[in-house]
Design a protein around this motif. Structure first.
Motif, mmCIF file in Angstrom:
data_model
loop_
_atom_site.group_PDB
_atom_site.id
_atom_site.type_symbol
_atom_site.label_atom_id
_atom_site.label_comp_id
_atom_site.label_asym_id
_atom_site.label_seq_id
_atom_site.Cartn_x
_atom_site.Cartn_y
_atom_site.Cartn_z
ATOM 1 N N THR A 52 0.845 -1.191 0.000
ATOM 2 C CA THR A 52 0.000 0.000 0.000
ATOM 3 C C THR A 52 0.878 1.238 0.000
ATOM 4 O O THR A 52 1.840 1.326 0.762
ATOM 5 N N ARG A 64 -6.166 2.573 -11.049
ATOM 6 C CA ARG A 64 -7.154 1.521 -10.748
ATOM 7 C C ARG A 64 -7.933 1.125 -11.996
ATOM 8 O O ARG A 64 -8.286 -0.041 -12.161
ATOM 9 N N PRO A 72 -8.199 0.249 -4.448
ATOM 10 C CA PRO A 72 -8.158 1.312 -3.433
ATOM 11 C C PRO A 72 -7.320 0.881 -2.225
ATOM 12 O O PRO A 72 -7.239 -0.308 -1.900
ATOM 13 N N TYR A 74 -5.892 -0.379 0.998
ATOM 14 C CA TYR A 74 -6.393 -1.292 2.017
ATOM 15 C C TYR A 74 -6.297 -0.632 3.388
ATOM 16 O O TYR A 74 -5.206 -0.252 3.827
ATOM 17 N N ASN A 77 -7.218 5.822 3.451
ATOM 18 C CA ASN A 77 -8.055 6.759 2.724
ATOM 19 C C ASN A 77 -8.023 6.368 1.241
ATOM 20 O O ASN A 77 -6.967 6.382 0.614
ATOM 21 N N LYS A 78 -9.165 5.996 0.697
ATOM 22 C CA LYS A 78 -9.244 5.466 -0.671
ATOM 23 C C LYS A 78 -8.914 6.513 -1.739
ATOM 24 O O LYS A 78 -8.612 6.176 -2.867
ATOM 25 N N LYS A 79 -8.971 7.793 -1.365
ATOM 26 C CA LYS A 79 -8.673 8.853 -2.319
ATOM 27 C C LYS A 79 -7.159 9.045 -2.502
ATOM 28 O O LYS A 79 -6.700 9.346 -3.595
#
Length: 125
Positions: A52, A64, A72, A74, A77-79
Motif C-alpha cells: 500500500t 485503478r 483502493p 487497504y 483513505n481510498k482517495k
C-alpha cells in the motif's frame, strides 16, 4: 508478478530512497517505510503480498482503471492511497515508479529544511 516479487521490488526501491527508514510501529507483522517520520509505503507481512502506498488522487483513479492489480488503499483513505496486489498486470518498473512517486508526495509536504531531496528535481535527468 507474484507476492514475493512484489514485496521484494517495493522494499528494494524504498531502501534506495534518500532518508527512507523501515520501521515496525504496528508490530512485526508490518514493514512501514517512512521519510522523516512520514509514511509512504506499508507492507503487511501476512502472506497476502499486497503493498500500500500514496498516490495523487487523479493518478489513483487512472491506475485503478488501467491495472487490474491496483485497488483502493487497504484500510487507508481510498482517495490518497492505493494497494498493489500480486498479479500479472504489474511489472517491476511500474512498482518502482509508484514507490518513488509515493515517496515524493510525502517529501513535497515536508518543510524545505527537512527534505532529503528536492522533489522537483529528484530522479530527473
Amino acid at each position: 508478478m507474484d507476492s514475493h516479487e512484489l514485496i521484494a521490488c517495493a522494499s528494494a526501491r524504498a531502501e534506495e530512497l534518500p532518508g527512507s527508514a523501515r520501521e515496525n510501529p504496528f508490530g512485526p507483522e508490518w514493514d512501514v517505510y517512512k521519510v522523516r517520520g512520514r509514511v509512504f509505503l506499508l507492507i503487511p507481512l501476512d502472506g497476502t503480498g499486497r503493498v500500500t502506498l500514496k498516490s495523487h488522487p487523479d493518478d489513483a483513479v487512472a491506475l485503478r482503471e488501467t491495472f487490474a492489480d491496483i485497488v483502493p488503499g487497504y484500510h487507508m483513505n481510498k482517495k490518497h492511497w492505493i494497494t498493489l496486489m500480486p498479479g500479472p498486470s504489474l511489472e517491476p518498473d511500474l512498482v518502482a515508479e509508484l514507490v518513488t512517486e509515493s515517496y515524493l508526495l510525502v517529501v513535497e509536504k515536508l518543510p524545505r529544511a527537512r527534505r532529503p531531496v528536492d522533489p522537483a528535481l529528484f530522479g530527473r535527468a
